[in-house]
Design a protein around this motif. Structure first.
Motif, mmCIF file in Angstrom:
data_model
loop_
_atom_site.group_PDB
_atom_site.id
_atom_site.type_symbol
_atom_site.label_atom_id
_atom_site.label_comp_id
_atom_site.label_asym_id
_atom_site.label_seq_id
_atom_site.Cartn_x
_atom_site.Cartn_y
_atom_site.Cartn_z
ATOM 1 N N LEU A 7 36.336 64.177 72.866
ATOM 2 C CA LEU A 7 36.762 63.639 74.148
ATOM 3 C C LEU A 7 35.521 63.679 75.038
ATOM 4 O O LEU A 7 35.131 64.742 75.511
ATOM 5 N N LEU A 8 34.920 62.533 75.213
ATOM 6 C CA LEU A 8 33.646 62.444 75.930
ATOM 7 C C LEU A 8 33.903 62.332 77.425
ATOM 8 O O LEU A 8 34.379 61.306 77.906
ATOM 9 N N ASP A 9 33.583 63.387 78.164
ATOM 10 C CA ASP A 9 33.720 63.366 79.623
ATOM 11 C C ASP A 9 32.360 63.025 80.218
ATOM 12 O O ASP A 9 31.454 63.857 80.261
ATOM 13 N N VAL A 10 32.208 61.774 80.649
ATOM 14 C CA VAL A 10 30.912 61.324 81.161
ATOM 15 C C VAL A 10 30.616 61.896 82.539
ATOM 16 O O VAL A 10 29.443 62.055 82.926
ATOM 17 N N ASN A 11 31.638 62.224 83.302
ATOM 18 C CA ASN A 11 31.412 62.885 84.592
ATOM 19 C C ASN A 11 30.793 64.259 84.377
ATOM 20 O O ASN A 11 29.866 64.659 85.092
ATOM 21 N N ASN A 12 31.286 64.997 83.374
ATOM 22 C CA ASN A 12 30.730 66.316 83.091
ATOM 23 C C ASN A 12 29.252 66.239 82.729
ATOM 24 O O ASN A 12 28.468 67.122 83.087
ATOM 25 N N LEU A 13 28.864 65.189 82.019
ATOM 26 C CA LEU A 13 27.453 65.035 81.660
ATOM 27 C C LEU A 13 26.583 64.899 82.907
ATOM 28 O O LEU A 13 25.520 65.513 83.011
ATOM 29 N N VAL A 14 27.030 64.086 83.854
ATOM 30 C CA VAL A 14 26.262 63.878 85.074
ATOM 31 C C VAL A 14 26.243 65.151 85.920
ATOM 32 O O VAL A 14 25.200 65.537 86.470
ATOM 33 N N VAL A 15 27.381 65.832 86.033
ATOM 34 C CA VAL A 15 27.443 67.080 86.802
ATOM 35 C C VAL A 15 26.464 68.103 86.243
ATOM 36 O O VAL A 15 25.698 68.746 86.979
ATOM 37 N N ASN A 16 26.451 68.270 84.920
ATOM 38 C CA ASN A 16 25.553 69.254 84.314
ATOM 39 C C ASN A 16 24.089 68.884 84.538
ATOM 40 O O ASN A 16 23.243 69.755 84.798
ATOM 41 N N ALA A 17 23.779 67.597 84.437
ATOM 42 C CA ALA A 17 22.397 67.165 84.660
ATOM 43 C C ALA A 17 21.971 67.376 86.116
ATOM 44 O O ALA A 17 20.829 67.772 86.393
ATOM 45 N N ARG A 18 22.882 67.123 87.045
ATOM 46 C CA ARG A 18 22.558 67.346 88.464
ATOM 47 C C ARG A 18 22.328 68.839 88.730
ATOM 48 O O ARG A 18 21.403 69.209 89.464
ATOM 49 N N ASN A 19 23.151 69.692 88.113
ATOM 50 C CA ASN A 19 22.988 71.128 88.318
ATOM 51 C C ASN A 19 21.779 71.687 87.587
ATOM 52 O O ASN A 19 21.355 72.824 87.863
#
Length: 296
Positions: free
Chosen positions: A180-192
């Motif tokens: 289940l690919l959560d693309v929002n989580n990818l961006v959040v982790n990269a921002r953090n």
């Protein structure tokens, strides 16, 4: 059972503020997602709402408490409740998170303690072996494939040895689960991790590119909150342009996928969620029009 007739591939997270409005409007959504643990009781008002919706829409069950990454093992009673719910609802998808929440208690308080949160797992061979065992245990109990979601995490383990996308490549290939690919989580982790918005989208697209084809079974979309010093995966706003960009990359790479718009905080009118779902449909349609180059 008379399910909605629709060519849509997009659903929404169905939360209490929209119980009545969605059932009265019955928009042409592909599916509705609900959190599994909210419907573990065998009867009552919650179950009546769920089964009423099931008459019109396929249901996706998304869990938050199975704790697939816990070293102390799965909670068998929790798994039994999930199995009973799955047998009753016959969901379109069943999913959980690559996280842990359950640990062995101390001698003073024997048993187990549940952290009531989605805590990050280590990306190591030992963690991968543990996750594979637990995913296989769940799939054997449910007699079906599950999807495992990549997590938004605000800390990491110091002994990580596997890149996160490679961890999921191996998890899916060895256990037979899907991603289940959560693309929002990818961006959040990269921002953090300290990246600006554009660089975070680049990093998230690279994460998507590192996945093996054929593993993604669903994509999650959501909004996040930009706070001083941290970005929070709060599911409380519209999908950001950076997340839409990563979604487009995922659809271009993997083709049309079941996709879900999540909104759990500051829930707006139903029309706002439906507008976000329509945007996901437009992106899938646009990606389908792109002519792929002939192989050389």
């Amino acid at each position: 059972m008379k399910l909605q007739e629709t060519s849509s591939s997009v659903g929404i997270g169905w939360r209490q503020p929209h119980y009545e409005s969605l059932m009265s409007q019955r928009p042409p959504l592909r599916f509705l997602e609900l959190h599994s643990e909210n419907f573990f009781a065998s009867g009552g008002a919650a179950m009546a709402v769920l089964m009423g919706a099931r008459e019109h829409y396929p249901i996706s069950l998304h869990g938050v408490g199975l704790s697939l990454g816990s070293a102390c093992g799965l909670d068998v009673a929790h798994l039994d409740q999930l199995a009973a719910l799955v047998a009753r609802v016959e969901p379109l998808r069943v999913s959980e998170h690559a996280s842990f929440a359950r640990v062995s208690a101390s001698q003073m308080w024997p048993g187990f303690v549940h952290g009531s949160d989605l805590l990050p797992i280590a990306f190591t061979d030992a963690s991968l072996n543990l996750m594979c065992r637990h995913v296989q245990q769940v799939q054997e109990r449910l007699q079906r494939q599950i999807l495992v979601e990549n997590l938004s995490a605000y800390l990491a383990w110091g002994n990580d040895t596997l890149a996160e996308p490679e961890f999921f490549n191996q998890l899916c290939q060895r256990s037979g689960c899907g991603l289940l690919l959560d693309v929002n989580n990818l961006v959040v982790n990269a921002r953090n991790a300290g990246l600006d918005k554009a660089a975070a989208a680049d990093a998230a697209c690279a994460w998507v590119d590192a996945l093996c084809p054929g593993l993604v079974g669903e994509i999650h979309l959501a909004g996040h909150a930009e706070l001083p010093g941290i970005v929070i995966d709060d599911h409380g706003s519209r999908v950001s342009p950076e997340v839409w960009r990563v979604y487009r990359r995922a659809i271009s790479r993997f083709g049309p996928q079941l996709s879900l718009v999540e909104w759990d905080n500051d829930v707006p009118e139903l029309a706002v969620l439906l507008d976000e779902a329509a945007q996901a449909e437009r992106i899938m349609a646009e990606c389908a029009l792109v002519v792929q180059p002939e192989p050389s």
